[in-house]
Design a protein around this motif. Structure first.
Motif, PDB file in Angstrom:
ATOM      1  N   CYS A  57       0.858  -1.186   0.000  1.00 27.22           N
ATOM      2  CA  CYS A  57       0.000   0.000   0.000  1.00 27.22           C
ATOM      3  C   CYS A  57       0.902   1.246   0.000  1.00 27.22           C
ATOM      4  O   CYS A  57       1.843   1.341   0.783  1.00 27.22           O
ATOM      5  CB  CYS A  57      -0.905   0.001   1.234  1.00 27.22           C
ATOM      6  N   CYS A  60       0.376   2.860   3.765  1.00 23.44           N
ATOM      7  CA  CYS A  60       0.667   2.173   5.035  1.00 23.44           C
ATOM      8  C   CYS A  60       1.633   1.007   4.888  1.00 23.44           C
ATOM      9  O   CYS A  60       2.022   0.393   5.874  1.00 23.44           O
ATOM     10  CB  CYS A  60      -0.620   1.698   5.685  1.00 23.44           C
ATOM     11  N   THR A  62       1.235  -2.040   3.948  1.00 20.71           N
ATOM     12  CA  THR A  62       0.760  -3.417   4.081  1.00 20.71           C
ATOM     13  C   THR A  62       0.586  -4.011   2.679  1.00 20.71           C
ATOM     14  O   THR A  62       0.663  -3.296   1.683  1.00 20.71           O
ATOM     15  CB  THR A  62      -0.568  -3.503   4.868  1.00 20.71           C
ATOM     16  N   CYS A  69      -4.655   0.452   0.223  1.00 28.36           N
ATOM     17  CA  CYS A  69      -5.456  -0.600   0.871  1.00 28.36           C
ATOM     18  C   CYS A  69      -6.806  -0.074   1.348  1.00 28.36           C
ATOM     19  O   CYS A  69      -7.032   1.134   1.402  1.00 28.36           O
ATOM     20  CB  CYS A  69      -4.680  -1.215   2.024  1.00 28.36           C
ATOM     21  N   CYS A  72      -6.626   2.526   4.347  1.00 25.94           N
ATOM     22  CA  CYS A  72      -6.144   3.864   3.979  1.00 25.94           C
ATOM     23  C   CYS A  72      -7.149   4.580   3.072  1.00 25.94           C
ATOM     24  O   CYS A  72      -7.213   5.809   3.047  1.00 25.94           O
ATOM     25  CB  CYS A  72      -4.789   3.773   3.279  1.00 25.94           C
TER      26      CYS A  72
HETATM   27 ZN   LIG Z   1      -2.812   1.192   3.456  1.00 24.63          ZN
END
Ligand SMILES: [Zn+2]
Ligand SMILES: [Zn+2]
Lengths: 198, 198
Positions: A57, A60, A62, A69, A72
């Motif tokens: 992402c 963030c 991830t 994502c 977010c």
């Molecule tokens: Zn994210």
């Protein structure tokens, strides 16, 4: 008599999995070839598919199949709090509590000098950049309470505070429903140190 | 927040590996994606390559890239003895002793009624056929001394003896260099039962 080379290569390849030594790699290889060829084919495909579709992402860090994502991209979540975790599983654990409405940052690891994992091997620079977006007011450090997780939190706290950010650490203490008799001494000691005024 | 589906599929796929539960599958998936993409690509390839190139030796049932494995193709080995083992690793262990010059048969498993593994799930019929080639004089049962291995040996012994074959079982007893003080009671008891005349 030698093991056929393609079998040797498979055993070798399985050893990249964490916690898998020569013995379990060999057991796994025989299992895949002898008992579960469908599962084996599916595993090969799942590895390739995951590598082809997953990326980090942009906000963030991830794993996500999109550029940003779900969390977010969610406008309802507060932009003022940024919770830093080691791995995506930790993020999921916190989400399950339903007690947090801010955003996350996933380091994808922890500092571990003994294993040669330094700031360049986790998303340290990206976190500094992300936390300095002008919207984040508080960085909540939720790395593990292991030696490495604690060291990571300590290092992040110093660096982020130096940039004028408010930094906090999730609390240690007795579990909900926990009895003094059954908790380890260091957790109990920490629960005393981190006692709250009532 | 949900885990991206390709990541979920990878975690799911890793659970086909023996001894791998949800937690280690998830740890493995993150490791492959985050720390070792080269290892992951190599693993996917090795699985596909092994499945494409390996088959069972026409004579002994072990894994081989040819139609007949090295051992079965070796003219110097005696055709009169056939040593039955559970898995290819067991065959390799016996080969390492350099104490055996006959041929092998690999069951690729053991009878285990509790796990639903019966004679149809191991190469039982093929063994009967193989042992009845007219050249084999003695079948040496070298399955493990576990409950399942013992039951398998017992069942094979009955069936093979009924076909007029001479059947033997590798011996239990103290290890070379073993001290009575350090051996478990059932092994010691068995060493007494299986004592040899001098
Ligand atoms: Zn994210
Ligand atoms: Zn063979």
């Amino acid at each position: 008599m030698t093991v056929p080379s393609s079998l040797q290569q498979l055993i070798q390849a399985l050893k990249v999995l964490p916690g898998v030594g020569p013995k379990s790699a060999s057991r796994m290889a025989y299992h895949l070839l002898q008992r579960d060829q469908a599962g084996a084919a599916n595993l090969a495909h799942a590895i390739e598919y995951a590598m082809a579709t997953l990326s980090h992402c942009r906000h963030c860090n991830t794993f996500t199949e999109a550029e940003v994502c779900d969390i977010c991209a969610d406008d309802e979540r507060s932009r003022r709090q940024l919770c830093v975790v080691e791995m995506p599983t930790d993020l999921l654990m916190i989400e399950q509590t339903l007690a947090y409405q801010g955003l996350y940052f996933v380091l994808m690891g922890r500092l571990s000098p003994l294993d040669g994992i330094g700031t360049k091997d986790i998303a340290f620079e990206r976190l500094l950049e992300r936390a300095s977006d002008g919207e984040v007011e508080e960085v909540i450090l939720a790395t593990n309470f292991t030696v490495e997780g604690e060291a990571t939190a300590h290092y992040l706290a110093e660096t982020l505070r130096a940039r004028g950010l408010k930094v906090s650490r999730i609390a240690r203490g007795l579990p909900v429903g926990g009895e003094l008799e059954h908790v380890d001494p260091s957790t109990l000691a920490q629960a005393l140190v981190e006692r709250r005024g009532l």
